[in-house]
Design an enzyme around this catalytic site. Structure first.
Site, PDB file in Angstrom:
ATOM      1  N   LYS B  46       0.838  -1.202   0.000  1.00 31.11           N
ATOM      2  CA  LYS B  46       0.000   0.000   0.000  1.00 31.11           C
ATOM      3  C   LYS B  46       0.870   1.248   0.000  1.00 31.11           C
ATOM      4  CE  LYS B  46      -3.482   2.808   0.544  1.00 31.11           C
ATOM      5  NZ  LYS B  46      -4.278   3.106  -0.668  1.00 31.11           N
ATOM      6  N   ASN B 100       5.458   1.455  -2.378  1.00 29.91           N
ATOM      7  CA  ASN B 100       4.831   2.434  -3.261  1.00 29.91           C
ATOM      8  C   ASN B 100       4.761   3.742  -2.477  1.00 29.91           C
ATOM      9  OD1 ASN B 100       2.054   3.838  -3.916  1.00 29.91           O
ATOM     10  ND2 ASN B 100       2.471   2.606  -5.729  1.00 29.91           N
ATOM     11  N   CYS B 130      -2.026   9.054  -8.438  1.00 29.37           N
ATOM     12  CA  CYS B 130      -3.181   8.795  -7.584  1.00 29.37           C
ATOM     13  C   CYS B 130      -4.207   9.902  -7.779  1.00 29.37           C
ATOM     14  CB  CYS B 130      -2.781   8.728  -6.119  1.00 29.37           C
ATOM     15  SG  CYS B 130      -4.195   8.468  -5.051  1.00 29.37           S
ATOM     16  N   ASN B 193      -2.754   3.301 -13.360  1.00 26.12           N
ATOM     17  CA  ASN B 193      -3.442   3.565 -12.114  1.00 26.12           C
ATOM     18  C   ASN B 193      -4.932   3.688 -12.455  1.00 26.12           C
ATOM     19  OD1 ASN B 193      -4.043   4.430  -9.433  1.00 26.12           O
ATOM     20  ND2 ASN B 193      -1.970   5.258  -9.285  1.00 26.12           N
ATOM     21  N   GLY B 218     -10.654  -2.453 -11.992  1.00 23.98           N
ATOM     22  CA  GLY B 218     -11.344  -3.716 -12.251  1.00 23.98           C
ATOM     23  C   GLY B 218     -11.484  -4.012 -13.733  1.00 23.98           C
TER      24      GLY B 218
HETATM   25  C1  LIG Z   1      -8.790   0.389  -3.240  1.00 21.13           C
HETATM   26  C2  LIG Z   1      -7.610   0.716  -4.106  1.00 21.13           C
HETATM   27  C3  LIG Z   1      -6.490   1.350  -3.546  1.00 21.13           C
HETATM   28  C4  LIG Z   1      -5.383   1.669  -4.328  1.00 21.13           C
HETATM   29  N1  LIG Z   1      -4.294   2.276  -3.757  1.00 21.13           N
HETATM   30  C5  LIG Z   1      -3.205   2.574  -4.514  1.00 21.13           C
HETATM   31  C6  LIG Z   1      -2.030   3.149  -3.919  1.00 21.13           C
HETATM   32  O1  LIG Z   1      -1.942   3.351  -2.705  1.00 21.13           O
HETATM   33  N2  LIG Z   1      -0.976   3.441  -4.750  1.00 21.13           N
HETATM   34  C7  LIG Z   1      -1.023   3.201  -6.110  1.00 21.13           C
HETATM   35  O2  LIG Z   1      -0.053   3.497  -6.804  1.00 21.13           O
HETATM   36  N3  LIG Z   1      -2.112   2.635  -6.678  1.00 21.13           N
HETATM   37  C8  LIG Z   1      -3.198   2.324  -5.912  1.00 21.13           C
HETATM   38  N4  LIG Z   1      -4.307   1.722  -6.515  1.00 21.13           N
HETATM   39  C9  LIG Z   1      -4.291   1.442  -7.961  1.00 21.13           C
HETATM   40  C10 LIG Z   1      -3.928  -0.018  -8.243  1.00 21.13           C
HETATM   41  O3  LIG Z   1      -2.625  -0.307  -7.793  1.00 21.13           O
HETATM   42  C11 LIG Z   1      -4.046  -0.339  -9.745  1.00 21.13           C
HETATM   43  O4  LIG Z   1      -3.159   0.494 -10.453  1.00 21.13           O
HETATM   44  C12 LIG Z   1      -5.447  -0.139 -10.316  1.00 21.13           C
HETATM   45  O5  LIG Z   1      -6.421  -0.478  -9.371  1.00 21.13           O
HETATM   46  C13 LIG Z   1      -5.690  -0.926 -11.602  1.00 21.13           C
HETATM   47  O6  LIG Z   1      -5.581  -2.320 -11.413  1.00 21.13           O
HETATM   48  P1  LIG Z   1      -6.843  -3.303 -11.104  1.00 21.13           P
HETATM   49  O7  LIG Z   1      -7.904  -2.989 -12.093  1.00 21.13           O
HETATM   50  O8  LIG Z   1      -6.294  -4.675 -11.201  1.00 21.13           O
HETATM   51  O9  LIG Z   1      -7.282  -2.963  -9.709  1.00 21.13           O
HETATM   52  C14 LIG Z   1      -5.410   1.381  -5.719  1.00 21.13           C
HETATM   53  C15 LIG Z   1      -6.526   0.735  -6.274  1.00 21.13           C
HETATM   54  C16 LIG Z   1      -7.622   0.399  -5.493  1.00 21.13           C
HETATM   55  C17 LIG Z   1      -8.790  -0.290  -6.135  1.00 21.13           C
END
Ligand SMILES: Cc1cc2nc3c(=O)[nH]c(=O)nc-3n(C[C@H](O)[C@H](O)[C@H](O)COP(=O)(O)O)c2cc1C
Ligand SMILES: Cc1cc2nc3c(=O)[nH]c(=O)nc-3n(C[C@H](O)[C@H](O)[C@H](O)COP(=O)(O)OP(=O)(O)OC[C@H]3O[C@@H](n4cnc5c(N)ncnc54)[C@H](O)[C@@H]3O)c2cc1C
Ligand code: FES
Lengths: 253, 304
Positions: B46, B100, B130, B193, B218
């Site tokens: 995280k 991260n 972010c 992201n 997602g």
């Molecule tokens: C609840 C949540 C929290 C996230 N927190 C971070 C974070 O702290 N730092 C970051 O670089 N990306 C963060 N992300 C982005 C994810 O790392 C990822 O880039 C993004 O969700 C796309 O991938 P996915 O569709 O498999 O979730 C977060 C995503 C979600 C859903």
């Protein structure tokens, strides 16, 4: 406490209690998880894209080798749950979260349920072996479920409906205030589960006890931080530090 | 163990190309109840900031068709608690640890990076994308000049760990930003992201999440992620870590074919905490089924 696991389960039965309420009985593949009252499970249909996320449901009971959930039709996921049939497969994570702590000796457990909040309080009442008092409210008689069974597992069952069709006319908070009038509040430990407004009202009565909150959850296992609850000591996760919190801990707005 | 799944990111060798996506695996403890973390190619933790952050007020999440919107607002324990309390746990596993980080100024990023480098993480991922924090962060991911300056400064602070730059899907030109990261010495780039998005609750005519706007993740975002990974990986020689909606081995294979060297699994973990393992096993199945000798043979293997 037993650690959570991810498992598949077969639907045994999906009994409709009335228009909006059901009991889903499932048989887990492998051993039956040992859940405690107040804990919950994340339940979903494997492989589905929409709804994608699993949904949280309180541990209701284990009956005849089946894990049971008491649920109400709300939106997408519960609509799909409601048409599950015997033999269908579901995917479950659990047991999750902190259970209701048991009361100090000599205090009488007072359970306050609003609507489907009864789902998590039912096994708690059962665990108290007939000693608990239950106050249970809903909008109408359809929202007061399993009242006969409840009578069998508690000392006193007080009912309230907003339309007055069963029990006292009013909310469960009205019932609670009436019950406490002139009594020594300190004799009881309160356990409340129901809508946010109800939990807020219970928290404002200066009682000792616990509330179980219902927050939106994505993961249920503590990794997404999506279920944050505002507390007197900062944000806490409903799925991990909760869903059960001491009265006074949660800051209701 | 066979080396069939091995990939390299800078000087790091990963036993397989599958990582967790930041923000979807916490600091590792919760997921470790569901599988052996040593099976991962790497674990990305995280996001952390210099000081602890409380995050955004709830509600923070809402499900949308085949996806979800979140505005967690980078709630995190802060650098010190991360190093003292979280890092020791995850270091017990035989898995590369990638931290991260998110700062509001170049100086903050630099301090985070050098302290973490000294603390012995294997990789540092700069989150400049972010959508959920007001200051800093994404500002660097959208402004090329500020971006150059940031990467240059941080590169100078990181000696041991590999440096990964996580790009914003909102970057005006993803190829330009990818090249900028490469020019300034990043070991890899990661994308995408979440995508800024919103949802409305018509029963009360209010935004579904308190922050109004959050980030979409997602399966719903996978085609966009795939396109951006394809474009970025053609613009640079450094490895690309692809993510966005990956749930199964087949999805990961698509990202590899598009040009990714590794992939990250995010939202799918919420649905199934063992999703990264399913993805690893799914990639293995694909290699067997299509008679591919090793996973690195798939990278950029898209036939145009
Ligand atoms: C609840 C949540 C929290 C996230 N927190 C971070 C974070 O702290 N730092 C970051 O670089 N990306 C963060 N992300 C982005 C994810 O790392 C990822 O880039 C993004 O969700 C796309 O991938 P996915 O569709 O498999 O979730 C977060 C995503 C979600 C859903
Ligand atoms: C720990 C815990 C235990 C629970 N136990 C039980 C239980 O035992 N039995 C039970 O019946 N329920 C229980 N719940 C509640 C249950 O999880 C929800 O009813 C369920 O998730 C609804 O899913 P759904 O897809 O059917 O509804 P959804 O479509 O997710 O909608 C549910 C509610 O979310 C809100 N909502 C939906 N869409 C939006 C939107 N676009 N914007 C804003 N708000 C929106 C609405 O208020 C709606 O009524 C529990 C919840 C928690 C957290
Ligand atoms: S639901 Fe994900 S942390 Fe609680």
């Amino acid at each position: 406490m037993s650690s959570p696991s991810l498992f598949k389960a077969k639907v045994i039965k999906n009994a409709r209690l009335n228009v909006e309420h059901f009991i889903l009985s499932v048989r887990p593949e492998g051993i039956m998880p040992a859940a405690q009252p107040g804990q919950f499970f994340m339940l979903g249909i494997p492989g589905r894209l929409d709804p994608l996320l699993k949904r949280p449901f309180g541990y209701f009971r284990v009956k005849e080798d089946a894990l049971e959930f008491l649920y109400r039709l709300r939106g997408k996921a519960t609509a799909i749950m409601s048409v599950l049939d015997a033999g269908d497969e579901v995917e479950i994570i659990g047991p999750l979260g902190e259970p209701y702590p048991l009361p100090k000796p000599k205090k009488v457990p007072l359970l306050v349920a609003g609507g489907t909040g009864i789902a998590s309080l039912y096994p708690l009442a059962d665990a108290f072996g007939g000693e608990a008092l239950i106050l249970y409210g809903g909008r109408n008689s359809d929202e007061l479920l399993l009242t006969e069974e409840l009578r069998g597992i508690c000392r006193v069952l007080g009912l309230a409906t907003e339309d007055g069709s069963v029990g006292v006319k009013g909310t469960v908070i009205d019932l609670l205030k009436e019950f406490l009038a002139g009594k020594n509040k300190n004799r009881h430990v309160v356990y409340a589960c129901g809508p946010r407004g109800m939990l807020k009202a219970v928290s404002e009565l200066g009682l000792e006890g616990y509330v179980s909150v219902e927050e939106r959850m994505a993961c249920g296992i503590g990794v997404c931080l999506g279920c944050a609850v505002k507390t007197s000591t900062g944000h806490k996760r409903a799925c991990k530090e909760g869903p059960v919190f001491r009265i006074g801990e949660v800051v209701f707005e | 163990m066979s080396k069939r799944l091995e990939v390299k990111i800078g000087k790091l060798t990963l036993k397989n190309p599958v990582m967790t996506a930041s923000g979807t695996a916490g600091y590792g403890a919760e997921l470790s109840e569901f599988f052996d973390l040593s099976r991962l190619g790497a674990i990305v933790l995280k996001g952390i900031s210099l000081k602890p952050w409380p995050g955004n007020p709830p509600p923070r999440i809402i499900e949308t068709p085949s996806g979800m919107i979140n505005a967690i607002g980078l709630q995190n324990v802060g650098l010190k608690a991360f190093i003292d309390e979280k890092l020791p746990f995850i270091k017990k596993f035989d898995v590369p640890v990638i931290a991260n980080v998110l700062g509001t100024t170049v100086g903050e990023y630099a301090k985070l990076a050098s302290r973490l480098d000294e603390a012995g993480v294997d990789g540092i991922e700069l989150n400049v994308s972010c959508p959920n924090v007001k200051k800093g962060g994404i500002a660097f991911g959208l402004d090329l000049k500020a971006f150059y300056k940031l990467i240059r400064k941080v590169r100078g602070c990181v000696k041991q760990a590999i440096l990964i730059v996580k790009l914003s899907p909102g970057a005006p030109d993803i190829c330009e930003f990818s090249r900028a990261a490469e020019d300034e010495g990043a070991d890899a780039i990661s994308l995408i992201n979440t995508i800024p998005a919103m949802e409305i609750d018509i029963s009360c005519r209010k935004p579904s999440i308190k922050n109004v706007i959050g980030g979409l993740s997602g399966p719903a975002i996978m085609p966009i992620a795939l396109r951006m990974v394809f474009q970025a990986s053609r613009a640079v020689k450094i490895p690309v870590i692809g993510m966005g909606g990956i749930r199964a081995g087949e999805d990961a294979v698509k990202f590899l074919l598009a040009g990714a060297t590794a992939v990250a699994v995010g939202t799918a973990i919420f649905v199934n905490p063992r999703a990264p393992i399913n993805v690893i096993e799914g990639i293995e199945d694909y290699l067997k089924r299509f008679n591919v000798e090793k996973v690195s043979d798939l990278i950029g293997g898209l036939q145009l």
